[in-house]
Design an enzyme around this catalytic site. Structure first.
Site, PDB file in Angstrom:
ATOM      1  CB  SER A 242      -1.021   0.206   1.127  1.00 60.53           C
ATOM      2  OG  SER A 242      -0.748   0.156   2.336  1.00 60.53           O
ATOM      3  CG  HIS A 272      -1.175  -4.715   1.756  1.00 57.04           C
ATOM      4  ND1 HIS A 272      -0.377  -4.973   3.328  1.00 57.04           N
ATOM      5  CD2 HIS A 272      -0.820  -3.648   1.643  1.00 57.04           C
ATOM      6  CE1 HIS A 272       0.690  -4.018   3.758  1.00 57.04           C
ATOM      7  NE2 HIS A 272      -0.404  -3.242   2.578  1.00 57.04           N
ATOM      8  CG  HIS A 318       6.419  -9.393   7.970  1.00 56.77           C
ATOM      9  ND1 HIS A 318       7.134  -8.115   7.333  1.00 56.77           N
ATOM     10  CD2 HIS A 318       5.109  -8.476   7.750  1.00 56.77           C
ATOM     11  CE1 HIS A 318       6.465  -6.868   7.087  1.00 56.77           C
ATOM     12  NE2 HIS A 318       4.860  -6.626   7.737  1.00 56.77           N
ATOM     13  NE  ARG A 327       2.692  -3.770  11.973  1.00 57.00           N
ATOM     14  CZ  ARG A 327       2.626  -3.981  10.781  1.00 57.00           C
ATOM     15  NH1 ARG A 327       2.175  -2.663  10.413  1.00 57.00           N
ATOM     16  NH2 ARG A 327       3.149  -5.307  10.901  1.00 57.00           N
ATOM     17  CG  ASP A 373      -2.791  -7.806   9.111  1.00 55.43           C
ATOM     18  OD1 ASP A 373      -3.855  -7.382   9.017  1.00 55.43           O
ATOM     19  OD2 ASP A 373      -2.549  -8.783   8.303  1.00 55.43           O
TER      20      ASP A 373
HETATM   21  N1  NMX Z   1       1.235 -19.716   6.173  1.00 51.69           N
HETATM   22  C1  NMX Z   1       1.855 -20.694   5.364  1.00 51.69           C
HETATM   23  N2  NMX Z   1       2.509 -20.727   4.201  1.00 51.69           N
HETATM   24  C2  NMX Z   1       3.576 -19.568   4.682  1.00 51.69           C
HETATM   25  C3  NMX Z   1       3.118 -18.510   5.231  1.00 51.69           C
HETATM   26  C4  NMX Z   1       2.253 -19.120   6.425  1.00 51.69           C
HETATM   27  N3  NMX Z   1       1.747 -17.729   7.117  1.00 51.69           N
HETATM   28  N4  NMX Z   1       3.879 -17.504   5.584  1.00 51.69           N
HETATM   29  C5  NMX Z   1       4.720 -17.981   3.922  1.00 51.69           C
HETATM   30  N5  NMX Z   1       4.383 -18.699   3.831  1.00 51.69           N
HETATM   31  C6  NMX Z   1       4.932 -19.350   2.945  1.00 51.69           C
HETATM   32  C7  NMX Z   1       4.981 -19.134   1.965  1.00 51.69           C
HETATM   33  O1  NMX Z   1       3.314 -18.669   0.833  1.00 51.69           O
HETATM   34  C8  NMX Z   1       6.148 -18.984   0.372  1.00 51.69           C
HETATM   35  O2  NMX Z   1       5.402 -20.559  -0.046  1.00 51.69           O
HETATM   36  P1  NMX Z   1       6.081 -20.894  -1.603  1.00 51.69           P
HETATM   37  O3  NMX Z   1       7.454 -21.586  -1.296  1.00 51.69           O
HETATM   38  O4  NMX Z   1       5.356 -21.824  -2.254  1.00 51.69           O
HETATM   39  O5  NMX Z   1       5.847 -20.148  -2.437  1.00 51.69           O
HETATM   40  C9  NMX Z   1       6.898 -19.669   1.347  1.00 51.69           C
HETATM   41  O6  NMX Z   1       6.919 -19.692   2.612  1.00 51.69           O
HETATM   42  C10 NMX Z   1       8.081 -18.071   1.531  1.00 51.69           C
HETATM   43  O7  NMX Z   1       7.427 -17.015   2.164  1.00 51.69           O
HETATM   44  P2  NMX Z   1       8.715 -16.414   2.229  1.00 51.69           P
HETATM   45  O8  NMX Z   1       9.653 -15.957   2.353  1.00 51.69           O
HETATM   46  O9  NMX Z   1       8.439 -16.432   3.785  1.00 51.69           O
HETATM   47  O10 NMX Z   1       6.778 -14.639   2.760  1.00 51.69           O
HETATM   48  P3  NMX Z   1       6.899 -13.865   1.936  1.00 51.69           P
HETATM   49  O11 NMX Z   1       7.706 -12.916   2.271  1.00 51.69           O
HETATM   50  O12 NMX Z   1       7.030 -14.194   0.121  1.00 51.69           O
HETATM   51  O13 NMX Z   1       5.310 -12.583   2.072  1.00 51.69           O
HETATM   52  C11 NMX Z   1       3.327 -12.866   3.482  1.00 51.69           C
HETATM   53  C12 NMX Z   1       5.011 -12.417   3.293  1.00 51.69           C
HETATM   54  C13 NMX Z   1       3.274 -11.896   4.355  1.00 51.69           C
HETATM   55  C14 NMX Z   1       2.861 -12.567   1.988  1.00 51.69           C
HETATM   56  C15 NMX Z   1       3.583 -14.021   3.774  1.00 51.69           C
HETATM   57  O14 NMX Z   1       3.869 -14.704   4.784  1.00 51.69           O
HETATM   58  C16 NMX Z   1       1.922 -14.975   3.462  1.00 51.69           C
HETATM   59  O15 NMX Z   1       1.473 -15.169   3.010  1.00 51.69           O
HETATM   60  N6  NMX Z   1       1.395 -14.827   5.120  1.00 51.69           N
HETATM   61  C17 NMX Z   1      -0.132 -14.754   5.345  1.00 51.69           C
HETATM   62  C18 NMX Z   1      -0.757 -14.004   4.857  1.00 51.69           C
HETATM   63  C19 NMX Z   1      -0.467 -12.530   6.347  1.00 51.69           C
HETATM   64  O16 NMX Z   1      -0.727 -12.855   7.138  1.00 51.69           O
HETATM   65  N7  NMX Z   1      -0.452 -11.344   5.590  1.00 51.69           N
HETATM   66  C20 NMX Z   1      -0.366  -9.950   6.162  1.00 51.69           C
HETATM   67  C21 NMX Z   1       0.697  -9.147   5.935  1.00 51.69           C
HETATM   68  C22 NMX Z   1       1.059  -8.404   7.033  1.00 51.69           C
HETATM   69  N8  NMX Z   1      -0.129  -7.045   6.489  1.00 51.69           N
HETATM   70  O17 NMX Z   1      -0.261  -6.559   6.686  1.00 51.69           O
HETATM   71  O18 NMX Z   1       0.551  -6.801   5.264  1.00 51.69           O
HETATM   72  C1  MLT Z   2       2.308  -3.313   6.211  1.00 47.48           C
HETATM   73  O1  MLT Z   2       1.873  -2.965   7.138  1.00 47.48           O
HETATM   74  O2  MLT Z   2       2.465  -2.633   5.901  1.00 47.48           O
HETATM   75  C2  MLT Z   2       2.313  -4.814   6.629  1.00 47.48           C
HETATM   76  O3  MLT Z   2       3.337  -5.454   7.535  1.00 47.48           O
HETATM   77  C3  MLT Z   2       3.619  -5.939   5.492  1.00 47.48           C
HETATM   78  C4  MLT Z   2       4.560  -4.932   5.141  1.00 47.48           C
HETATM   79  O4  MLT Z   2       5.237  -4.542   6.047  1.00 47.48           O
HETATM   80  O5  MLT Z   2       4.873  -5.504   4.202  1.00 47.48           O
END
Ligand code: NMX
Ligand code: MLT
Length: 435
Positions: A242, A272, A318, A327, A373
């Site tokens: 964002s 996100h 994350h 947070r 979240d």
């Molecule tokens: N549950 C299951 N698998 C996960 C999770 C999770 N919570 N977090 C990461 N992974 C997987 C990810 O999908 C990836 O799989 P693949 O290789 O098959 O593509 C692998 O682990 C490596 O990912 P990372 O490098 O650890 O994470 P990345 O930096 O790519 O993504 C998020 C970060 C936040 C998108 C990821 O941790 C996620 O999808 N979390 C769950 C959704 C979430 O809570 N998002 C909110 C973030 C905060 N916000 O407000 O924005």
């Molecule tokens: C945010 O607050 O924007 C989320 O934690 C996602 C991020 O920092 O990548």
């Protein structure tokens, strides 16, 4: 005592010199190599942006202008009788790097109240949206439509000099933040009922008004929650979807309403900001499957079944953080203080004990710990705000604070249009063919 705009006008010339000196001293220095994996891997870790309001440390979490969340809770002005920081104060801090006085914060509350009305045609747009349209889509429509009255767009069309851009951008950002409670309140009441929207009270702070427009202003604890919520969701440095989207779009000199509308569209994605909705959906499904007071074994099995179905555990992991998000901890502290016996909070706490080990055992996620979240929905639900599809709107209201602060500085410092270089796979193969 100076107003925020006067203080900014004082600070800008020195900061222009500061940036010039920084570039003269360090402009040709390298952060190290860029590797091909970063192009394919979502640019993770690529140093690419300037963002002054906050910096995120992988272990320690966010600092707003150098201050941690507990430091902000201690140092920033609060409402009479309240113990959480006022988001007005956080905005002042993000913009100036300084802790404002109680009086400066009160002036900001009044100024936002005075700017809070939304044009009739925006009310009509919202009133015409079908209640089945996701609240985030409605939110983005309304914010984009505010561009009708953008001071910056008008000034640009009239031929304003580059040096003066920040003034009308500041006005637009103040209007944007000020109008969000009316937009959020209208969406909430249109979609979920709750009657006519009350008027903004110019004697009250931003969070009291936001809570009141949603229909929860009578509950002092909910108002305090809003103060904490908006503060901690405001900013998370510049690389998140964002924030970066807002900065990118505004770099084309699209006005703050167009830029922040784009931010909201990114925030609406499930990886996100929509994750806060997804967390509660996931917890409720777990609760309906396992019943209340589920055993650790049953919760473990449920978490594994989520992973085995090829889904993410929402609220965990994350892109930058490698420890529990502060947070999350701030919200946990709030829950321990105000709602320690809430069954859903107990489930969140149980999940906190169980999920990290499972994500570690699964071996994929780089960060097994909870993010912001994982906790926000359960606090809102406790006070009766149970409509999960609305949660990301509150995240969006908060994120306007951080994005706005940066857009003002970007225009004050003459930030150029963003245009990084992209490559095709064929080009990469050719480039490294014999290396
Ligand atoms: N549950 C299951 N698998 C996960 C999770 C999770 N919570 N977090 C990461 N992974 C997987 C990810 O999908 C990836 O799989 P693949 O290789 O098959 O593509 C692998 O682990 C490596 O990912 P990372 O490098 O650890 O994470 P990345 O930096 O790519 O993504 C998020 C970060 C936040 C998108 C990821 O941790 C996620 O999808 N979390 C769950 C959704 C979430 O809570 N998002 C909110 C973030 C905060 N916000 O407000 O924005
Ligand atoms: C945010 O607050 O924007 C989320 O934690 C996602 C991020 O920092 O990548």
């Amino acid at each position: 005592q100076s107003t925020l705009k006067e203080r900014l006008a004082d600070l800008i010339p020195a900061e222009i010199e500061n940036v010039k000196a920084t570039r003269a001293a360090h402009g040709k220095k390298s952060f190290g190599p860029v590797i091909v994996d970063q192009l394919y891997g979502g640019m993770r870790g690529l140093p690419a942006l300037i963002w002054d309001g906050s910096v995120l440390d992988a272990d320690e979490g966010i600092r707003f202008r150098g201050k941690t969340i507990p430091e902000c809770q201690e140092l920033l002005p609060k409402a009479p009788g309240g113990s959480e920081p006022l988001p007005e104060a956080l905005f002042w801090l993000l913009v100036t790097g300084e802790v404002p006085t109680q009086e400066q914060v009160a002036t900001l509350s009044k100024e936002w109240a005075a700017r809070s009305a939304i044009p009739e045609f925006v009310e009509e747009i919202l009133d015409r949206c079908p209640p089945t349209l996701h609240p985030m889509s409605q939110f983005s429509l309304a914010v984009t439509a505010l561009n009708h009255d953008s001071a910056f767009a008008k000034a640009y069309a009239a031929g304003i000099s580059k040096k003066e851009y920040w003034g009308p951008v500041f006005e637009d950002c103040m209007d944007l933040i000020a109008k969000l409670p009316n937009i959020a309140g209208r969406i909430y009441r249109n979609v979920y009922g709750g009657g006519k929207l009350p008027a903004i009270d110019a004697e009250k702070d931003y969070s009291w008004n936001l809570a009141t427009l949603l229909g929860f202003g009578d509950n002092k604890e909910f108002v305090e929650l809003m103060r904490l919520y908006v503060t901690i969701h405001s900013d998370h440095e510049g690389g998140n979807v964002s924030a970066h989207t807002g900065k990118l779009v505004a770099s084309a000199l699209s006005d703050p309403f167009l830029a922040f509308g784009a931010s909201l569209n990114g925030l609406a994605g499930p990886l996100h900001g929509l994750a806060n909705q997804e967390v509660l959906v996931w917890l409720r499904k777990m609760q309906s499957k396992l019943g209340e007071n589920a055993s650790d074994e049953a919760v473990k099995e449920y978490v594994w079944s989520t992973l085995k179905a090829g889904q993410v555990v929402p609220g965990y992991g994350h892109a930058v953080l490698r420890k529990t998000d502060p947070r999350y901890m701030a919200q946990r502290e709030f829950a321990l203080k105000h709602l320690p016996d809430d069954p859903m909070f107990k489930l969140v706490a149980q999940v906190f004990k169980i999920v990290p080990d499972i994500l570690l055992a699964a071996g994929k996620a780089k960060n097994p710990w909870p993010n912001v979240d994982a906790h926000s929905g359960v606090l809102l639900a406790h006070y009766g705000l149970t409509e999960m599809q609305f949660y990301t709107v509150l995240f969006g209201v908060s994120r306007a604070f951080g994005v706005s602060a940066q857009l003002i500085w970007d225009r004050a410092l003459g930030a150029p249009i963003e245009r990084p270089k992209s490559y095709s796979t064929a080009a990469i193969q050719k480039m490294f063919a014999n290396k």
